[in-house]
Design a protein around this motif. Sequence first.
Motif, short mmCIF file in Angstrom:
data_model
loop_
_atom_site.label_atom_id
_atom_site.label_comp_id
_atom_site.label_asym_id
_atom_site.label_seq_id
_atom_site.Cartn_x
_atom_site.Cartn_y
_atom_site.Cartn_z
N PHE A 133 101.66 83.38 15.88
CA PHE A 133 102.08 82.91 17.19
C PHE A 133 101.78 81.63 17.31
O PHE A 133 102.73 80.53 17.76
CB PHE A 133 101.97 83.69 18.37
CG PHE A 133 102.45 83.42 19.70
CD1 PHE A 133 103.93 83.69 19.90
CD2 PHE A 133 101.96 82.59 20.61
CE1 PHE A 133 104.83 83.08 20.76
CE2 PHE A 133 102.55 82.41 21.71
CZ PHE A 133 103.99 82.64 22.04
N GLN A 134 100.70 81.15 17.13
CA GLN A 134 100.20 79.65 17.33
C GLN A 134 101.04 78.79 16.06
O GLN A 134 101.19 77.68 16.44
CB GLN A 134 98.78 79.56 17.14
CG GLN A 134 98.02 80.03 18.15
CD GLN A 134 98.35 79.40 19.64
OE1 GLN A 134 98.26 78.43 19.58
NE2 GLN A 134 98.56 80.23 20.66
N ARG A 135 101.28 79.50 14.95
CA ARG A 135 101.79 78.63 14.16
C ARG A 135 103.17 78.32 14.26
O ARG A 135 104.01 77.24 14.03
CB ARG A 135 101.82 79.46 12.60
CG ARG A 135 102.66 78.98 11.38
CD ARG A 135 102.12 77.55 11.03
NE ARG A 135 102.62 76.84 9.96
CZ ARG A 135 103.91 76.40 9.93
NH1 ARG A 135 104.40 75.90 11.20
NH2 ARG A 135 104.43 75.66 9.02
N VAL A 136 104.07 79.57 15.08
CA VAL A 136 105.43 79.17 15.59
C VAL A 136 105.31 78.19 16.60
O VAL A 136 106.49 77.07 16.61
CB VAL A 136 105.76 80.44 16.19
CG1 VAL A 136 107.32 80.16 16.75
CG2 VAL A 136 106.25 81.32 15.17
N LEU A 137 104.49 77.84 17.47
CA LEU A 137 104.39 76.78 18.40
C LEU A 137 104.31 75.42 17.55
O LEU A 137 104.98 74.24 18.13
CB LEU A 137 103.06 77.09 19.49
CG LEU A 137 103.10 78.22 20.19
CD1 LEU A 137 101.78 78.33 21.11
CD2 LEU A 137 104.41 78.39 21.02
N ARG A 138 103.58 75.34 16.44
CA ARG A 138 103.50 74.17 15.71
C ARG A 138 104.71 73.76 15.07
O ARG A 138 105.21 72.77 14.96
CB ARG A 138 102.21 74.29 14.88
CG ARG A 138 100.94 74.34 15.51
CD ARG A 138 99.83 73.93 14.46
NE ARG A 138 99.90 75.08 13.20
CZ ARG A 138 99.00 76.10 13.62
NH1 ARG A 138 98.41 76.57 14.41
NH2 ARG A 138 98.99 76.89 12.32
N SER A 139 105.41 74.91 14.65
CA SER A 139 106.77 74.79 14.15
C SER A 139 107.76 74.01 15.01
O SER A 139 108.49 73.12 14.78
CB SER A 139 107.45 76.06 13.56
OG SER A 139 108.39 75.81 12.68
N VAL A 140 107.64 74.50 16.24
CA VAL A 140 108.48 74.03 17.40
C VAL A 140 108.37 72.65 17.57
O VAL A 140 108.98 71.66 17.63
CB VAL A 140 108.51 74.70 18.63
CG1 VAL A 140 109.06 74.08 19.74
CG2 VAL A 140 108.87 76.27 18.56
#
Length: 270
Positions: free
Chosen positions: A178-185
């Motif tokens: 989930f934290q990786r998704v935030l970085r992708s955004v």
Amino acid sequence: MPLLPTHVDAPVVDCHAHVWNQDMPLAATAWHRPPGEATIEQYVATLDAHGVTFAVLAAASIHGTYNDYMIEACRRHKRLRTTVILKPDAPLRQMKELAANGAVGVRLQLRNVKDVPDLTSPEYRQFLGRIADLGWHVHLHDDSFRLPNYLDALEASGVNLVVDHFGRPDRGIDEPGFQRVLRSVEKGRTWVKLSASFRLPSEDLRVQAANTLLQHAGPERLLWGSDWPFAAFETTMDYGQAVASLQRLVPDPVARRRIGCETPLKLYFT
């Protein structure tokens, strides 16, 4: 595009819904067998009953690469768009024809899929390049702990990316995926749907995930979707509850209008 009201209580764009009828083939690997139809006519009537103007259909993996019914929906109702499921060797001419008839992206529904594709393979690199060239997006669904397996390749390809259902952070918002998704955004080509909150395991997690996404992504990178007709939850969910979930999780009307109206209109309908 019709003029839209200045203030709206309901979303203007539903960015995640499915349609199917009894004649559509089920894939051999279908995870769900719908108890009844969810036709184009039923869905459009549902939109009208709740004041929702536009919608983006999500290709349902239970029907494999059968995209005809969603494309028919877009042809009949210019207020609709759809994603499609394609094999990576799909001819470019087929993709262009789908784009001319309302397709806006390719769905990678990888949740519960044992043998996931290698997105770094030459075949997929070409496929992703064609998706990017068409101005489409990749519509990605998997559990958050598996999302990092795909994000590097998708970001490198230059495609726009839309992540389903909050990123499915079932193990909590501190989970690395989930934290990786935030970085992708933060990289500027990724959006996340506040869709199907009822699929997350608790109300506390729904609130935490929504608040975290609002803080890190902002309403400019968030979308809303009902997930109608609520596959596997047909008897416990309805459209009114789906609309109410957005109002509950995003109480600020300005942020809610951006998520339910301005952001999806810019992404899908302009």
